[in-house]
Each structure stands twice: as structure tokens, then as C-alpha cells.
Design an enzyme around this catalytic site. Structure first.
Site, PDB file in Angstrom:
ATOM      1  N   ASN A  53      -3.337  -6.892  -8.162  1.00 12.35           N
ATOM      2  CA  ASN A  53      -4.339  -6.260  -9.025  1.00 12.35           C
ATOM      3  C   ASN A  53      -3.636  -5.712 -10.268  1.00 12.35           C
ATOM      4  O   ASN A  53      -2.416  -5.812 -10.415  1.00 12.35           O
ATOM      5  CB  ASN A  53      -5.103  -5.162  -8.276  1.00 12.35           C
ATOM      6  CG  ASN A  53      -4.199  -4.047  -7.771  1.00 12.35           C
ATOM      7  OD1 ASN A  53      -3.087  -3.849  -8.256  1.00 12.35           O
ATOM      8  ND2 ASN A  53      -4.672  -3.295  -6.795  1.00 12.35           N
ATOM      9  N   GLN A  98       0.828   8.762  -3.768  1.00  4.60           N
ATOM     10  CA  GLN A  98       0.694   8.023  -5.014  1.00  4.60           C
ATOM     11  C   GLN A  98       1.079   8.900  -6.208  1.00  4.60           C
ATOM     12  O   GLN A  98       1.167  10.112  -6.099  1.00  4.60           O
ATOM     13  CB  GLN A  98      -0.733   7.503  -5.165  1.00  4.60           C
ATOM     14  CG  GLN A  98      -1.093   6.426  -4.152  1.00  4.60           C
ATOM     15  CD  GLN A  98      -2.543   5.992  -4.223  1.00  4.60           C
ATOM     16  OE1 GLN A  98      -3.297   6.426  -5.100  1.00  4.60           O
ATOM     17  NE2 GLN A  98      -2.969   5.134  -3.298  1.00  4.60           N
ATOM     18  N   LEU A 151       6.773   6.018  -6.109  1.00  6.79           N
ATOM     19  CA  LEU A 151       7.221   5.419  -4.853  1.00  6.79           C
ATOM     20  C   LEU A 151       6.886   3.937  -4.751  1.00  6.79           C
ATOM     21  O   LEU A 151       7.614   3.170  -4.122  1.00  6.79           O
ATOM     22  CB  LEU A 151       6.617   6.178  -3.665  1.00  6.79           C
ATOM     23  CG  LEU A 151       7.032   7.643  -3.561  1.00  6.79           C
ATOM     24  CD1 LEU A 151       6.297   8.340  -2.424  1.00  6.79           C
ATOM     25  CD2 LEU A 151       8.542   7.754  -3.355  1.00  6.79           C
ATOM     26  N   GLY A 152       5.772   3.520  -5.364  1.00  5.10           N
ATOM     27  CA  GLY A 152       5.420   2.110  -5.332  1.00  5.10           C
ATOM     28  C   GLY A 152       6.469   1.276  -6.046  1.00  5.10           C
ATOM     29  O   GLY A 152       6.926   0.249  -5.529  1.00  5.10           O
ATOM     30  N   ILE A 212       0.831  -1.207   0.000  1.00  8.84           N
ATOM     31  CA  ILE A 212       0.000   0.000   0.000  1.00  8.84           C
ATOM     32  C   ILE A 212       0.865   1.255   0.000  1.00  8.84           C
ATOM     33  O   ILE A 212       1.764   1.399   0.835  1.00  8.84           O
ATOM     34  CB  ILE A 212      -0.934   0.032   1.240  1.00  8.84           C
ATOM     35  CG1 ILE A 212      -1.944  -1.115   1.180  1.00  8.84           C
ATOM     36  CG2 ILE A 212      -1.659   1.368   1.346  1.00  8.84           C
ATOM     37  CD1 ILE A 212      -2.782  -1.242   2.434  1.00  8.84           C
ATOM     38  N   ILE A 213       0.596   2.139  -0.936  1.00  6.09           N
ATOM     39  CA  ILE A 213       1.100   3.515  -0.897  1.00  6.09           C
ATOM     40  C   ILE A 213      -0.134   4.383  -0.677  1.00  6.09           C
ATOM     41  O   ILE A 213      -1.076   4.327  -1.482  1.00  6.09           O
ATOM     42  CB  ILE A 213       1.800   3.922  -2.211  1.00  6.09           C
ATOM     43  CG1 ILE A 213       2.952   2.959  -2.529  1.00  6.09           C
ATOM     44  CG2 ILE A 213       2.307   5.357  -2.116  1.00  6.09           C
ATOM     45  CD1 ILE A 213       4.086   2.959  -1.533  1.00  6.09           C
ATOM     46  N   GLU A 253       0.960 -12.196  -3.909  1.00  4.96           N
ATOM     47  CA  GLU A 253      -0.369 -12.760  -3.655  1.00  4.96           C
ATOM     48  C   GLU A 253      -1.448 -11.907  -4.320  1.00  4.96           C
ATOM     49  O   GLU A 253      -1.618 -10.737  -3.987  1.00  4.96           O
ATOM     50  CB  GLU A 253      -0.624 -12.837  -2.145  1.00  4.96           C
ATOM     51  CG  GLU A 253      -1.988 -13.406  -1.777  1.00  4.96           C
ATOM     52  CD  GLU A 253      -2.212 -13.482  -0.282  1.00  4.96           C
ATOM     53  OE1 GLU A 253      -3.307 -13.883   0.127  1.00  4.96           O
ATOM     54  OE2 GLU A 253      -1.289 -13.115   0.483  1.00  4.96           O
TER      55      GLU A 253
END
Length: 510
Positions: A287, A256, A260-261, A250-251, A284
Site C-alpha cells: 500500500n 506505530q 519500527l516499520g 504489520i506493526i 506483494e
């Protein structure tokens, strides 16, 4: 039942997450954002009954993420024998630590008691900077009390931003298998430049699955006096071979669209590339957004590795008119060795390799989303592979595909289709031969279009990295200039249909 829709409120609109920092007068709000999902908290319809003008403000101290819940409303439904207003505090008590329900005055007092030299929990992994600021990544085990405390405070974010996400069970006897990575924005204090403040930007959780590798063919045929492996005695489970799985990533919204992700993923990947017990880094249920980010990050890294660059299409292979397709279009032994070295699961490695090989196709046959802007002016007049350069008053020659070029493209197409067929064997096997070929062609068209789209993004990121002064920037040919233009039918109907198939055949847990 009340029958009054005015007593219902969208939980997605009612909930507001705020990042705050202490001031002499109380707290100052730095950023606010709303959740994408609340169905796992307030029900499938994401509706709250019993209030008018409902506001649920979940405040977080921007550094240690100390939470405080503020619920306000204009009117509350008076209970009857049949129904009553939802007890919001009671519902959220299952997802927030007890400290989140303290009085506002106590919350503000706690913020002022946090020392000036506070730093995130865990061990500093690395620091980096970009045009958006300075950042640090910390990692730690859930068995570390400070890591556990921070994780317990922010786990509700999983429910807010991961569809179907599940928080970590802190009471699980195997909780020590979890490793957490925290991303922080480090800022110098305006009035005290020698001191810094930390602002939470995101995090990722990883779980270690121990695995026992079967012996290789050589090992199985070699006599040995080594006794069979035993779990008896004292030893460190962390030293056993394992697959490490990225579970949550999660960012938060204020950070966002800043690259950074991708940076956090790449940092985590590099950590486990050096982690000897880890044989594969898996993901896992990613998306589509994570899939894109991961594809681009893996492509950028692998494109710089000599072993990966050495993987080529064997253009000397002849394509049979009938029968089985050749299985050595790319040296499989080299592919497997490369995939094993870089600890990427076979499906993901194959996708990145296919994308890379597509970028290396001759320009005359390289699939693309269309010619550059200057070549589109006379699109309706184009009947072959030439166009006029816009505004230049002269014809711009485009390369015509040679038989060798077409042969190379067909080999690449066969490589991709063979993987897609194997991945979809059960579903495709139920179709008649003609339908099977048509369905495979649709899926291939969608994958080809997707690769072209991603290669354009890769080129854009490469240029951006170069502008920001990155030392190593992979040179990836753009799919925007591909001359085998994916036509409008494939871009709309065909690609859309194939994308829906892709969700079924190209994604899932690894």
C-alpha cells in the site's frame, strides 16, 4: 425484517483489541486499539445485526499473544422465523484458535502459568534500541511448532489491518516455504531489573518462490560437458535460487509512528541480502504507506553504497530534437549490476535511483515543494529566481540555472519519462500522440512531486537519526530548497490526478 436500525452495529466500532498482562487481581490492560477493516469477517458493509450496546473485546496476552474473546451486549434480538442475531462466536471461530473461546478465569490462570523466563519463538536475529525502548527481532519457520502457534493466534490481525489480506493456510503442503519475523519490545521489570518482559509489536511473513535462472549470453555460447539440471536425488530445496516475497507486514497501532516499520523492513532486507539463494526481495501488493517506508529505507541504504553513488547522469549526451530518446543517460550495465547485487526488483531500484539522481541535480533546477519559510514572505512580489530573506532586510540571491544545469534536468526528466512510458505502454499506446504526451506529462508531474515529498522526509529522518546518535547517516540534499518549485497547480490538481494514475501504473505486485 425488523426494520429497526438500532439492531445494527458497526463491526469496526464494536471490536476492540486489548494487550494485557497478568496481575494478582486478574489482568491489567496495557494498550487498546480498533481494527481498520472487518469486511472479510463480518461482510462488505461491516455491520453486525442483532445487538444493542455490543462490545467484542479480543484480549491478547502481550507476550505470547494468547487470545481470549469477550462478547458483551445490553440487549439481544429475539429470533423470528425470518431473522436472528448473528452468532459472533461462530463467525470468529473461523479466524481464531479454539483456545480463544475459553472462560475468562481459565485465560487468567493460563497467563499466570507462563514462566518468567519466556522468550519469543524462533531465533534471535538482532536487537536494537531507540528513544522508544529496546527491541528484538526473531525469525522462524512455520514448521517450528512454537512459531506456528504464535502465528495462528495473530493471523486475524491481517484481516484487521491489511485491506484484502489473507491468512496463511497452515494445511498447505508448501507451508514450509514461509518464514516469519516477529518484532518484540523488551522491557525490564520495575521490581526485578534483572528480568525482562516481552511485548508483541508486529510481524512480517515472507514466502520463498524457487526460480530457475536462464543462462547468461556468455554461458549459452560456451560448450560444456555439464549434464542438464535434474531434480532427481536428495537435496535441500532451500539451496535453490529463489525470489523471496514479503507478503504481510504489520506493526500494531500502539507501536506505530516510532520508526519500527522501517527498522524491521531494513533488518529483513539485510538478512536476505546475505542469503545466497535469494536473488531478489520482492513485495506483494504494497500500500502507499509501505511504499513510502520502503522507498525511504532503500534510499537511505543505497545512498551509502559506493556502487550506487557512482551512478551518474551522463551530461555529455546530446538531446535530439526529434526521434528516439537516448538510452544511455545512466550507464545501463552499471545500473543492472548494482540492481542485481542489492537484490532489488528493477522497478523499485529505478524509482530509488531516480529519486537519488533528483537529489543530486544542481540546486537551481532541483524540483522542490517550495522555498524555505524565510523566502515566502514576498512570494507575490517574486518575478524571477530571487527573494528576500525574512527579517534580515537584505536580498538573498538564489542561483540562476545555467544552460548546463537545464540540460542536466532535461536528461533526468527524460530518464524518468522513459521508464514511465515503458511501464504504461499498453495504456498510453491506445491514445493519440498529443493525448499520450499530455497523459505522460501528468504522470511525470505526480512522480516528480512525490519524489520531492519523499526527499524532504528523507532529510528529516536523516537529521533525526543523527540526533539519536546513528553512526552512518546518508547526506541527502533536501527538496525543500529546490529552486525549480513545483507550482500550486501541480501540487493540487496535477499531482492529485497523477497520484491516481500512479496507483495504476506505479504499484502492484512484483
Amino acid at each position: 425484517m425488523s426494520g429497526d436500525d438500532d439492531w445494527w452495529t458497526s463491526s469496526n466500532e464494536a471490536v476492540l483489541v486489548s494487550l494485557v498482562t497478568p496481575t494478582d487481581a486478574g489482568v491489567k490492560t496495557l494498550d487498546t486499539f480498533r481494527p481498520e477493516y472487518t469486511n472479510n469477517i463480518f461482510g462488505e458493509k461491516e455491520q453486525i445485526f442483532g445487538y444493542k450496546g455490543l462490545r467484542i473485546n479480543l484480549q491478547y496476552n502481550a507476550s505470547d499473544m494468547l487470545p481470549n474473546l469477550k462478547v458483551s451486549y445490553k440487549r439481544k434480538y429475539q429470533p423470528t422465523a425470518d431473522e436472528e442475531a448473528l452468532d459472533i462466536n461462530d463467525v470468529l471461530s473461523d479466524f481464531l484458535p479454539e483456545i480463544a473461546f475459553q472462560k475468562q478465569s481459565d485465560f487468567e490462570a493460563r497467563l499466570k502459568s507462563i514462566p518468567d523466563n519466556w522468550t519469543p519463538p524462533g531465533t534471535l536475529v538482532t536487537s536494537f534500541s531507540n528513544k522508544h525502548g529496546d527491541f528484538q527481532v526473531y525469525s522462524g519457520k512455520v514448521t517450528d511448532p512454537a512459531v506456528k502457534q504464535l502465528l495462528n493466534r495473530i493471523q486475524i490481525l491481517v484481516l484487521f489491518f491489511v485491506d484484502g489480506g489473507t491468512p496463511i493456510d497452515m494445511e498447505d503442503p508448501d507451508v514450509d516455504r514461509w518464514t516469519i519475523y516477529f518484532l518484540y519490545n523488551k522491557r525490564s521489570l520495575p521490581d526485578q531489573p534483572d528480568k525482562s518482559s516481552y511485548h508483541f509489536a508486529g510481524y512480517s511473513t515472507l514466502y520463498r518462490y524457487n526460480t530457475f535462472l536462464p543462462p547468461t549470453e556468455t554461458e549459452s555460447k560456451t560448450p560444456t560437458d555439464t549434464p542438464p539440471f535434474s531434480l532427481d536425488g536428495d537435496f535441500d530445496l532451500d539451496t535453490l535460487p529463489c525470489r523471496t516475497r514479503i507478503s504481510q507486514f504489520i506493526i500494531i497501532p500502539p507501536f506505530q509512528q516510532k520508526g519500527l516499520g522501517s527498522r524491521l523492513y531494513s533488518i529483513i532486507y539485510q538478512q536476505y541480502l546475505k542469503h545466497e539463494p535469494t536473488i531478489q526481495l520482492t513485495v506483494e501488493d504494497p500500500n502507499e504507506a509501505f511504499d513510502d517506508m520502503r522507498d525511504l529505507a532503500d534510499l537511505a541504504f543505497l545512498s551509502q553504497q559506493p556502487e550506487f553513488q557512482a551512478l551518474k547522469i551522463n551530461t555529455s549526451i546530446e538531446i535530439p530534437e526529434e526521434g528516439k530518446a537516448p538510452n544511455n543517460i545512466v550507464d545501463q550495465a552499471a545500473v543492472e549490476a548494482c540492481q542485481k547485487k542489492f537484490k532489488i526488483v528493477p522497478r523499485q531500484f529505478a524509482r530509488v535511483l531516480e529519486m537519488y539522481l533528483m537529489s543530486q541535480l544542481p540546486e537551481s533546477v532541483r524540483p522542490g515543494l517550495g522555498a524555505p519559510e524565510e523566502d515566502e514572505e514576498d512570494e507575490e512580489e517574486q518575478s524571477g529566481r530571487s527573494s528576500k530573506s525574512k527579517g534580515k532586510g537584505k536580498e538573498k540571491a538564489q542561483p540562476k540555472p545555467t544552460p548546463e544545469d537545464e540540460h542536466t534536468y532535461r536528461l533526468w526528466m527524460m530518464l524518468v519519462k522513459m521508464r514511465l512510458y515503458v511501464h504504461n505502454r499498453d495504456a498510453l499506446g491506445q491514445l493519440e500522440l498529443k493525448e499520450r504526451r499530455e497523459e505522460l506529462a501528468k504522470v511525470f508531474a505526480g512522480v516528480e512531486f512525490d519524489y520531492a515529498r519523499l526527499l524532504i522526509k528523507a532529510e528529516e529522518q536523516s537529521k533525526l537519526a543523527a540526533d539519536e546518535g546513528a553512526q552512518e547517516v546518508p547526506a541527502i540534499p533536501s527538496a525543500a530548497n529546490g529552486k525549480r518549485k513545483l507550482d500550486e497547480v501541480e501540487q493540487s490538481e496535477g499531482a492529485e490526478a497523477a497520484s491516481s494514475k500512479k496507483a495504476r501504473v506505479e504499484s502492484g505486485s512484483e
